[in-house]
Design an enzyme around this catalytic site. Structure first.
Site, PDB file in Angstrom:
ATOM      1  N   ALA A  67     148.597 -38.146   2.741  1.00  0.00           N
ATOM      2  CA  ALA A  67     149.778 -37.797   3.541  1.00  0.00           C
ATOM      3  C   ALA A  67     149.884 -38.758   4.711  1.00  0.00           C
ATOM      4  O   ALA A  67     148.870 -39.213   5.245  1.00  0.00           O
ATOM      5  CB  ALA A  67     149.655 -36.364   4.047  1.00  0.00           C
ATOM      6  N   ALA A 126     145.728 -38.602  -2.953  1.00  0.00           N
ATOM      7  CA  ALA A 126     147.014 -39.136  -2.485  1.00  0.00           C
ATOM      8  C   ALA A 126     147.107 -38.781  -1.005  1.00  0.00           C
ATOM      9  O   ALA A 126     146.924 -37.613  -0.629  1.00  0.00           O
ATOM     10  CB  ALA A 126     148.170 -38.520  -3.263  1.00  0.00           C
ATOM     11  N   VAL A 150     144.787 -33.863  -1.823  1.00  0.00           N
ATOM     12  CA  VAL A 150     145.586 -34.366  -0.707  1.00  0.00           C
ATOM     13  C   VAL A 150     144.674 -34.941   0.367  1.00  0.00           C
ATOM     14  O   VAL A 150     143.762 -34.261   0.847  1.00  0.00           O
ATOM     15  CB  VAL A 150     146.436 -33.231  -0.100  1.00  0.00           C
ATOM     16  CG1 VAL A 150     147.352 -33.763   1.010  1.00  0.00           C
ATOM     17  CG2 VAL A 150     147.248 -32.545  -1.188  1.00  0.00           C
ATOM     18  N   LYS A 151     144.901 -36.197   0.727  1.00  0.00           N
ATOM     19  CA  LYS A 151     144.115 -36.829   1.783  1.00  0.00           C
ATOM     20  C   LYS A 151     144.818 -36.627   3.121  1.00  0.00           C
ATOM     21  O   LYS A 151     146.004 -36.915   3.250  1.00  0.00           O
ATOM     22  CB  LYS A 151     144.008 -38.333   1.519  1.00  0.00           C
ATOM     23  CG  LYS A 151     142.636 -38.841   1.157  1.00  0.00           C
ATOM     24  CD  LYS A 151     142.662 -40.367   1.121  1.00  0.00           C
ATOM     25  CE  LYS A 151     141.327 -40.920   0.694  1.00  0.00           C
ATOM     26  NZ  LYS A 151     141.346 -42.408   0.701  1.00  0.00           N
ATOM     27  N   VAL A 152     144.038 -36.130   4.090  1.00  0.00           N
ATOM     28  CA  VAL A 152     144.552 -36.016   5.453  1.00  0.00           C
ATOM     29  C   VAL A 152     143.488 -36.559   6.406  1.00  0.00           C
ATOM     30  O   VAL A 152     142.289 -36.466   6.117  1.00  0.00           O
ATOM     31  CB  VAL A 152     144.883 -34.557   5.836  1.00  0.00           C
ATOM     32  CG1 VAL A 152     146.016 -34.002   4.977  1.00  0.00           C
ATOM     33  CG2 VAL A 152     143.654 -33.655   5.741  1.00  0.00           C
TER      34      VAL A 152
END
Ligand code: G3P
Length: 228
Positions: free
Chosen positions: A59, A57, A83-85
């Site tokens: 950010a 998912a 978490v994708k950044v």
């Protein structure tokens, strides 16, 4: 090499999940935007119920504090959420801080080995080199996979996995595997293209035709004996 599905479309995920090949799913803001009216949290939680593996998912904050805040929120949705950044200074800081919380990150939009190495040193769970977008500008995306794999193999402290992304055709999947990617995240279209072969189709037709011809020549008695 593992296969993830690169989509936020629940029907596509249900279809590919039935094949028994998926180890995870990746989403991003563009893929979510294609699912008109879909609630982000509901979509991610539903996906986590369909596929037992890491669900990315992304950010959308551009500062580390915002990415950390979003990452903590996403991680609370389901244990499999990662978490994708983006691979920026803020993204590296967010990875390092979220790792302290035990939250796994997927560092995305990677286009060179420097970015991949720093993302791994920051503590990324996976790095996502976008090989299709490199091909688009006449660079060889799988060369980047090979380079990253060679660098990661040299440092036994690096446990970060290489997730080949921006996969455009079946050869990207195979070339990524041969180049050392641990995962390829693929659109369903690419998986279907890779699964289909005209000789397989022709072989099925031939087998069925020969079987029907055999059945047609068997006497009822022989047919009866065969079914005992
Ligand atoms: O996972 C990244 C992927 O969705 C990007 O693909 O084709 O837009 O480069 P593409």
């Amino acid at each position: 090499m593992k296969i993830y599905l690169d989509t936020a479309n629940l029907n596509e995920i249900r279809e590919a999940a039935r094949w028994g090949i998926l180890s995870g799913v990746t989403t991003n803001p563009s893929l979510l935007a294609k699912e008109e009216g879909a609630d982000f949290q509901d979509t991610i939680r539903t996906i986590a119920g369909l596929v037992d593996g890491p669900i990315s998912a992304e950010a959308v904050s551009e500062d580390a504090d915002g990415m950390v805040r979003e990452g903590r929120e996403f991680a609370a949705w389901h244990p499999n959420v990662i978490v994708k950044v983006p691979c920026t200074a803020a993204g590296l800081e967010a990875v390092a801080r979220l790792k302290e919380d035990g939250i796994r990150c997927n560092v995305t939009l990677i286009f060179n080995a420097n970015q991949a190495l720093m993302a791994a040193l920051a503590g990324a769970f996976v790095v996502s080199p976008f090989i299709g977008r490199l091909d688009d500008i006449s660079q060889d995306g799988t060369d980047l996979i090979r380079e990253i794999a060679a660098i990661f193999e040299q440092d036994h402290d690096i446990e970060t996995q290489i997730l080949a992304a921006s996969i455009r055709h079946p050869r990207h999947v195979i070339e990524s595997a041969l180049a050392g990617a641990h995962i390829a995240t693929c659109p369903l279209r690419v998986l279907k293209q890779g699964l289909t072969h005209p000789l397989t189709d022709r072989g099925i037709e031939r087998f069925l035709s020969d079987w029907r011809a055999r059945e047609a020549t068997r006497t009822p008695a022989a047919a009866g004996a065969g079914s005992e």
